[in-house]
Structure formats: C-alpha cells, structure tokens
Scaffold this motif. Sequence first.
Motif, PDB file in Angstrom:
ATOM      1  N   SER A  12       0.841  -1.187   0.000  1.00 22.50           N
ATOM      2  CA  SER A  12       0.000   0.000   0.000  1.00 22.50           C
ATOM      3  C   SER A  12       0.883   1.246   0.000  1.00 22.50           C
ATOM      4  N   VAL A  13       0.472   2.245  -0.781  1.00 23.35           N
ATOM      5  CA  VAL A  13       1.280   3.443  -0.935  1.00 23.35           C
ATOM      6  C   VAL A  13       0.417   4.693  -0.843  1.00 23.35           C
ATOM      7  N   VAL A  15      -0.397   8.747  -2.477  1.00 21.52           N
ATOM      8  CA  VAL A  15      -0.477   9.443  -3.757  1.00 21.52           C
ATOM      9  C   VAL A  15       0.921   9.887  -4.200  1.00 21.52           C
ATOM     10  N   GLY A  16       1.232   9.642  -5.464  1.00 23.42           N
ATOM     11  CA  GLY A  16       2.510  10.033  -6.015  1.00 23.42           C
ATOM     12  C   GLY A  16       3.593   8.978  -5.914  1.00 23.42           C
ATOM     13  N   ASP A  17       3.341   7.945  -5.143  1.00 26.23           N
ATOM     14  CA  ASP A  17       4.315   6.866  -4.992  1.00 26.23           C
ATOM     15  C   ASP A  17       4.295   5.934  -6.205  1.00 26.23           C
ATOM     16  N   SER A  18       5.193   4.937  -6.171  1.00 27.04           N
ATOM     17  CA  SER A  18       5.302   3.967  -7.256  1.00 27.04           C
ATOM     18  C   SER A  18       5.149   2.549  -6.725  1.00 27.04           C
ATOM     19  N   LEU A  19       4.662   1.671  -7.569  1.00 30.64           N
ATOM     20  CA  LEU A  19       4.567   0.250  -7.278  1.00 30.64           C
ATOM     21  C   LEU A  19       4.922  -0.533  -8.528  1.00 30.64           C
ATOM     22  N   ASN A  85       3.610   7.692 -10.073  1.00 25.99           N
ATOM     23  CA  ASN A  85       2.683   8.796  -9.818  1.00 25.99           C
ATOM     24  C   ASN A  85       1.264   8.271  -9.568  1.00 25.99           C
ATOM     25  N   LEU A  86       1.153   7.343  -8.656  1.00 25.42           N
ATOM     26  CA  LEU A  86      -0.128   6.703  -8.387  1.00 25.42           C
ATOM     27  C   LEU A  86      -1.142   7.672  -7.812  1.00 25.42           C
ATOM     28  N   ARG A 120      -4.086  -6.797  -4.823  1.00 25.00           N
ATOM     29  CA  ARG A 120      -4.704  -5.510  -4.504  1.00 25.00           C
ATOM     30  C   ARG A 120      -3.671  -4.408  -4.424  1.00 25.00           C
ATOM     31  N   VAL A 121      -4.035  -3.281  -4.999  1.00 27.58           N
ATOM     32  CA  VAL A 121      -3.228  -2.063  -4.930  1.00 27.58           C
ATOM     33  C   VAL A 121      -4.045  -1.007  -4.198  1.00 27.58           C
ATOM     34  N   ASN A 122      -3.467  -0.437  -3.160  1.00 28.43           N
ATOM     35  CA  ASN A 122      -4.135   0.608  -2.384  1.00 28.43           C
ATOM     36  C   ASN A 122      -3.322   1.886  -2.446  1.00 28.43           C
ATOM     37  N   VAL A 123      -3.957   2.960  -2.884  1.00 27.90           N
ATOM     38  CA  VAL A 123      -3.302   4.260  -2.944  1.00 27.90           C
ATOM     39  C   VAL A 123      -4.110   5.216  -2.068  1.00 27.90           C
ATOM     40  N   SER A 124      -3.496   5.682  -1.018  1.00 29.67           N
ATOM     41  CA  SER A 124      -4.201   6.564  -0.099  1.00 29.67           C
ATOM     42  C   SER A 124      -3.724   7.999  -0.259  1.00 29.67           C
TER      43      SER A 124
END
Length: 125
Positions: A12-13, A15-19, A85-86, A120-124
């Motif tokens: 989980s990341v 906003v703006g992070d990368s995965l 840039n998630l 699952r990808v979580n972008v908070s």
Amino acid sequence: QVQLVESLVGGSVQVGDSLTLSCDKSGATEGFYSVAWFRQDAGKERQGVAAMSSDDKIRYADSVKGRFTISTDHAKNKYTLQMNNLKPEDTSVYYCAAAWGIASPMLLPALYTSWGHGTRVNVSS
C-alpha cells in the motif's frame, strides 16, 4: 496449461508513490498472444490497463498513459507493470491475463482466457 501468477512489490502506498506488479507466465505457448493487466473494483466492470503483444507492441488505457509502463523479459516469461505517480483512483484489484491467437495488444477482457488470481493495490491520499 498456461498459468499466470501476479506478485506485488511495494504494498500500500500514498499518492505520487510507485509500485511494481509482476506476472510470471508458465506453461507452453505457441503462436501469437497478448498479455495484459486489468483492474477491477467491486461492483464495476473489469478495465484494461496495459497490454503487450507477443511481438512487443504495447497499448495503454488513456487513464494510465505516461504513468504506467508494461514490459517483459521473454527469457524469464515475466511481465512487469511499473506504476508511477499513483492516484487514489488507481486503487483496485489488478489482474494479469493472457489471450491466444491475437497479434495485437488488446484491452478487451472478453478476449482473455487465462487469468491470474489478482493482487490488490491501495493508494491513499
């Protein structure tokens, strides 16, 4: 029989992070095929994100162009989706899928017959 297994690097990341998502494809394949990433939220239709054909042509959904990159290591049968840039709207369950007998990278879920189990990808925010 072809199997697809997704794996996620990063968890989980914000906003703006990368995965980075990886998909390992096992089993024999012949002829043209396309491997793609899809995502699906509960109660919504599955959405195509990025696809790559067996001759490395690529297609992206407009919503991820410039932020996501699909790539492959043919020798390792591995497909990777680099997500930069998630945004919160990228939160979803992501699936790797393969379609056979297709020469172009397609983003239509109905064309794909082999699917991974999803990750699952979580972008908070």
